[in-house]
Motif scaffolding. Structure first.
Motif, short mmCIF file in Angstrom:
data_model
loop_
_atom_site.label_atom_id
_atom_site.label_comp_id
_atom_site.label_asym_id
_atom_site.label_seq_id
_atom_site.Cartn_x
_atom_site.Cartn_y
_atom_site.Cartn_z
N CYS A 4 59.58 31.86 16.87
CA CYS A 4 58.28 31.31 17.08
C CYS A 4 57.95 30.02 16.81
O CYS A 4 57.38 29.35 17.55
CB CYS A 4 57.34 32.42 16.25
SG CYS A 4 56.98 33.86 16.48
N THR A 5 58.77 29.52 15.86
CA THR A 5 58.63 27.97 15.64
C THR A 5 59.65 27.28 16.56
O THR A 5 60.33 28.04 17.30
CB THR A 5 58.97 27.77 14.34
OG1 THR A 5 60.33 28.26 13.79
CG2 THR A 5 57.78 28.26 13.05
N ASP A 6 59.35 25.97 16.81
CA ASP A 6 60.20 25.35 17.69
C ASP A 6 61.68 25.65 17.64
O ASP A 6 62.17 25.44 16.16
CB ASP A 6 59.91 23.73 17.52
CG ASP A 6 58.34 23.28 17.94
OD1 ASP A 6 57.86 24.21 18.45
OD2 ASP A 6 58.05 22.49 17.84
N ASN A 7 62.41 25.69 18.58
CA ASN A 7 64.08 26.03 18.42
C ASN A 7 64.65 25.72 19.75
O ASN A 7 64.06 25.48 20.89
CB ASN A 7 64.22 27.42 17.97
CG ASN A 7 63.60 28.43 19.03
OD1 ASN A 7 64.14 28.69 20.06
ND2 ASN A 7 62.32 28.80 18.91
N GLY A 8 65.73 25.29 19.55
CA GLY A 8 66.76 25.06 20.75
C GLY A 8 66.86 26.29 21.59
O GLY A 8 67.18 25.95 22.85
N ALA A 9 66.92 27.42 21.07
CA ALA A 9 67.12 28.54 21.89
C ALA A 9 66.06 28.93 23.01
O ALA A 9 66.70 29.24 24.24
CB ALA A 9 67.08 29.85 20.92
N MET A 10 65.05 28.51 22.89
CA MET A 10 64.10 28.77 24.03
C MET A 10 64.12 27.79 24.98
O MET A 10 63.77 27.95 25.93
CB MET A 10 62.65 28.76 23.31
CG MET A 10 62.14 27.40 22.71
SD MET A 10 60.59 27.61 22.02
CE MET A 10 60.19 25.66 21.94
N ILE A 11 64.49 26.47 24.47
CA ILE A 11 64.90 25.60 25.54
C ILE A 11 66.14 25.86 26.49
O ILE A 11 66.16 25.73 27.60
CB ILE A 11 64.80 24.03 24.96
CG1 ILE A 11 63.58 23.90 24.13
CG2 ILE A 11 65.07 22.93 26.10
CD1 ILE A 11 62.41 23.92 24.86
N ALA A 12 67.10 26.32 25.63
CA ALA A 12 68.31 26.65 26.53
C ALA A 12 68.10 27.89 27.54
O ALA A 12 68.61 27.94 28.43
CB ALA A 12 69.33 26.98 25.41
N TYR A 13 67.37 28.81 27.13
CA TYR A 13 67.15 29.86 27.76
C TYR A 13 66.06 29.44 29.01
O TYR A 13 66.30 29.96 30.12
CB TYR A 13 66.30 30.96 26.95
CG TYR A 13 65.98 32.37 27.71
CD1 TYR A 13 67.03 33.30 28.07
CD2 TYR A 13 64.77 32.65 28.55
CE1 TYR A 13 66.79 34.31 28.86
CE2 TYR A 13 64.68 33.67 29.04
CZ TYR A 13 65.47 34.48 29.33
OH TYR A 13 65.47 35.62 29.99
N ALA A 14 64.87 28.85 28.65
CA ALA A 14 64.35 28.46 29.93
C ALA A 14 64.92 27.71 30.71
O ALA A 14 64.77 27.47 32.07
CB ALA A 14 63.15 27.58 29.42
#
Length: 343
Positions: free
Chosen positions: A300-310
């Motif tokens: 939920c909070t800012d993280n690198g995983a969501m950027i890597a996935y996108a």
């Protein structure tokens, strides 16, 4: 296909590695909350300095743990290009572009909000079908977005002033609570007495899907200034304030779902990790036959995983950003509509 993601939009430094077959291989976030809590909010200069110290260490840790340089497994570097704080975004973009150049691999600029949108896909057993609506509630953004498919988004409504996260932090500060304030307000709101105060539900009857929280904030601050605050009064104020915010979000999302004729609502962003807000939104919409999805708390909070996935999605489906956006290295005020493909 393996992508290394870098997130430095505000005050959390995140690095992750995502493989489209093996899933999330590495994910670590270094928070700056202790640093900024001394000042009651994020100081941009301190945030960017902290990123420049933390980011190289996290990248080195990710690469060494997965032996990536030796085997040259990374296919692309994804970094947050906006929106966010100028200095913080520059740190991530410089490191991302430099690393991609040295490895001779593509670099993928990712919209911060797109990362949040697809955080729901990380390590989840059930994910929504397209199209769906997204309620983004974070420290810097409050938006309602229609998601048609990967790369195709339409902004339906947004806060015209303070985001939900900002207004929580400001009210918390005036109540004598520490930064960040969302969790603390919810924890004491549970001890509050219903009906002791009545605060407005801003723009709840407006024809559009925009939101506004500055009037609510002012109303709460006026009550705080007029009274001597004991613990129970603080709890009572926190209860009604949180209820006003949740009621407003629910009404706007209900109107958006009806208008778009969509049954799936995804709630993302740092404020989306608030258990009280989660439970109230989930209960309301499930009672009217809608499905509500939340990412795991860690995403939920800012993280690198969501950027890597996108970044993985954009690489996999060969989706490029809009020409307007590609001309820029970063864009602190980047709109999701300018980043999206035309619908």
């Amino acid at each position: 296909m393996m992508v290394l993601g870098i997130e430095t939009s505000c005050d959390d430094t995140g690095v992750a590695i995502y493989d489209d077959e093996l899933g999330l291989l590495f994910n670590k976030v270094e928070s700056q909350h202790e640093l900024h809590s001394r000042y009651g909010g994020v100081l941009p200069e301190l945030a960017s300095r902290a990123h420049s110290i933390k980011l190289p260490k996290l990248i080195k840790l990710a690469i060494s743990q997965k032996n990536l340089l030796t085997n040259n497994k990374v296919d692309a570097i994804a970094y947050t290009a906006g929106p966010g704080l100028v200095g913080s975004l520059l740190v991530g973009s410089i490191f991302g572009k430099s690393l991609a150049f040295s490895l001779k691999i593509p670099v993928i600029p990712v919209h911060h909000i797109e990362g949040h949108i697809f955080s729901i896909m990380l390590c989840q057993k059930e994910i929504p079908d397209f199209p769906f609506l997204v309620l983004l509630i974070s420290g810097g953004n409050t938006q309602i977005i229609s998601v048609q498919s990967v790369g195709k988004y339409r902004l339906l409504g947004r806060s015209r002033d303070d985001s939900v996260g900002e207004v929580f932090d400001k009210v918390a500060r005036h109540l004598g609570l520490k930064y960040p304030g969302g969790y603390l307000i919810s924890s004491i709101a549970n001890k509050g007495n219903p009906g002791k105060f009545r605060f407005p539900r801003p723009m709840i009857r407006s024809d559009d899907l925009d939101l506004s929280f500055s009037g609510l904030k002012t109303s709460v601050l006026n009550v705080i200034q007029e009274r001597k605050l004991d613990f129970q009064t603080i709890c009572d104020i926190a209860y009604e304030f949180e209820k006003s915010v949740v009621d407003t979000l629910i009404e706007k999302c209900r109107a958006a779902l009806n208008r778009e004729k969509v049954d799936n609502l995804v709630v993302v962003g740092g404020v989306g990790s608030n258990f009280s807000i989660r439970s109230k939104i989930k209960s309301f919409f499930e009672n009217i036959g809608k499905k509500v999805f939340f990412p795991k708390y860690e995403f939920c909070t800012d993280n690198g995983a969501m950027i890597a996935y996108a970044g993985t999605l954009r690489l996999k489906y060969q989706i490029s950003s809009s020409p307007t956006f590609l001309k820029k290295v970063i864009d602190p005020k980047l709109s999701i509509s300018k980043y999206s493909e035309e619908i």
